[in-house]
Design an enzyme around this catalytic site. Structure first.
Site, PDB file in Angstrom:
ATOM      1  N   SER A  69       0.797  -1.240   0.000  1.00  0.00           N
ATOM      2  CA  SER A  69       0.000   0.000   0.000  1.00  0.00           C
ATOM      3  C   SER A  69       0.825   1.284   0.000  1.00  0.00           C
ATOM      4  O   SER A  69       0.258   2.367  -0.145  1.00  0.00           O
ATOM      5  CB  SER A  69      -0.935   0.017   1.200  1.00  0.00           C
ATOM      6  N   LYS A  72       0.347   3.404  -2.919  1.00  0.00           N
ATOM      7  CA  LYS A  72      -0.820   4.295  -3.005  1.00  0.00           C
ATOM      8  C   LYS A  72      -0.397   5.770  -2.996  1.00  0.00           C
ATOM      9  O   LYS A  72      -1.095   6.637  -3.535  1.00  0.00           O
ATOM     10  CB  LYS A  72      -1.810   3.980  -1.879  1.00  0.00           C
ATOM     11  N   TYR A 196      -4.268  -2.181 -10.070  1.00  0.00           N
ATOM     12  CA  TYR A 196      -4.096  -2.033  -8.618  1.00  0.00           C
ATOM     13  C   TYR A 196      -3.166  -3.119  -8.059  1.00  0.00           C
ATOM     14  O   TYR A 196      -2.248  -2.835  -7.278  1.00  0.00           O
ATOM     15  CB  TYR A 196      -5.476  -2.081  -7.943  1.00  0.00           C
ATOM     16  N   TYR A 246      -4.302   3.604   8.210  1.00  0.00           N
ATOM     17  CA  TYR A 246      -5.674   3.078   8.402  1.00  0.00           C
ATOM     18  C   TYR A 246      -6.241   3.511   9.756  1.00  0.00           C
ATOM     19  O   TYR A 246      -6.072   4.658  10.153  1.00  0.00           O
ATOM     20  CB  TYR A 246      -5.689   1.551   8.223  1.00  0.00           C
ATOM     21  N   VAL A 264       1.202  -3.743   3.844  1.00  0.00           N
ATOM     22  CA  VAL A 264       1.177  -5.041   4.539  1.00  0.00           C
ATOM     23  C   VAL A 264       2.435  -5.883   4.318  1.00  0.00           C
ATOM     24  O   VAL A 264       2.598  -6.917   4.942  1.00  0.00           O
ATOM     25  CB  VAL A 264      -0.069  -5.907   4.220  1.00  0.00           C
TER      26      VAL A 264
END
Ligand code: GLN
Length: 313
Positions: A69, A72, A196, A246, A264
């Protein structure tokens, strides 16, 4: 902020690495795909690139890992470059307070994800990039972008990770289809997801990641070249601070006080604006899916250097 010499910084990184090597509570390595489950939890690396260009590393800082991530951040940067602030019509910039792959808010919020750093938001970001490019081109664009930012052409996408994501990505598929039902995914779901998953599968070392983060440290400039405006860099940092970990983002701001983005794979990119771009990696995760020792190492680094953005300058 206390001034720190290169030698003192190196000693601090070595010290933190020794402490992390000895830690017993190392978190749990992600096991939803075999290539991540196979990474030993003994790994720990840290890299710091200073505003002066000086680089300091310790531990397994040159071993490539799955940045997941953290990609991102780079995808968001490209999407803002492509469509500007219009992006914010399709994705919010508020912390979600929910897990990275949560679907719950999408129903009440009509398919508009809370922010670009949760899975749903990043899937919308991919869809935005595909408004102008074919998947292969978008993946190539992201790869070229991080290579250029890091100044390292060896950075690659791990195809075995991309394939495993593809094989197991049922929740991401649900998120994308659900947003499509609300009209917030315009392209074909499988093409958006394929893009993605490839973004998630970027493999980089701490050194490469810290180099790539220089533009966020330096008001949008990397290696003397302007990548984005200083205003945009500030804003990406703001979203990283409020949403980058998060439902653990508030605690990260409290303990570390830096914009940061986790993945992760156990990596975290953190930015001390004007001072340093920092990457840390340890694959064991806390319950929110953020690197357990990565966060602890950053907390110690910030305590020992005074680099928190909340420290009087
Ligand atoms: N590949 C992961 C997923 O889509 C990325 C999530 C993460 O790094 N938090 O579920």
């Amino acid at each position: 902020m206390r001034a720190i010499s290169g030698a003192a910084l190196q000693a601090t990184l070595d010290e933190i690495t020794a402490e992390m090597r000895a830690a017993t509570e190392r978190g749990r390595v992600a096991n939803y795909i075999p290539p991540l489950a196979a990474v030993p939890d003994s790994r720990f690396g840290i890299a710091v690139v200073l505003g002066t260009g000086e680089v300091h590393v310790a531990g397994d800082a040159d071993e490539a890992f799955s940045i997941q991530s953290i990609s991102k951040v780079f995808a968001l940067t490209l999407a803002l470059g492509a469509v500007g602030d219009q992006l914010w019509n399709r994705v919010g910039r508020e912390p979600s307070g929910s897990a990275f792959n949560s679907i719950v808010q999408l129903e009440t919020e009509h398919g508009i994800p809370r922010n670009p750093f949760i899975n749903a938001g990043a899937i919308v970001v991919c869809d935005v990039l595909l408004g102008r490019l074919q998947p292969r081109e978008a993946i190539g664009q992201l790869l070229r972008f991080v290579r250029e930012l890091a100044g390292d052409d060896t950075i690659a996408i791990d195809e075995s990770v991309a394939r495993a994501e593809q094989d197991t990505g049922f929740t991401n598929r649900a998120l994308a289809n659900y947003m499509r039902a609300f009209g917030n995914i315009h392209g074909e779901v499988e093409l958006v997801l394929g893009t993605y998953f490839h973004f998630c599968a970027l493999a980089m070392s701490c050194r490469q990641l810290a180099m790539a983060g220089r533009y966020l440290m330096a008001g949008g400039i990397s290696d003397g070249h302007r990548v984005i405006t200083d205003k945009r860099a500030r804003r990406i940092n703001a979203v990283m601070m409020s949403c980058g970990q998060y439902d653990n983002s508030g605690d990260f701001a409290y303990r570390i006080g830096l914009p940061g983005k986790s993945g992760v794979g156990g990596g975290i990119l953190a930015v001390a604006p004007g001072i340093a771009s920092i990457a840390v990696w340890s694959p064991g995760l806390n319950p929110s899916g953020n690197s357990q020792l990565g966060q602890m190492a950053l907390e110690r680094l910030v305590q020992r250097t005074g680099w928190s953005v909340f420290e009087p300058r």
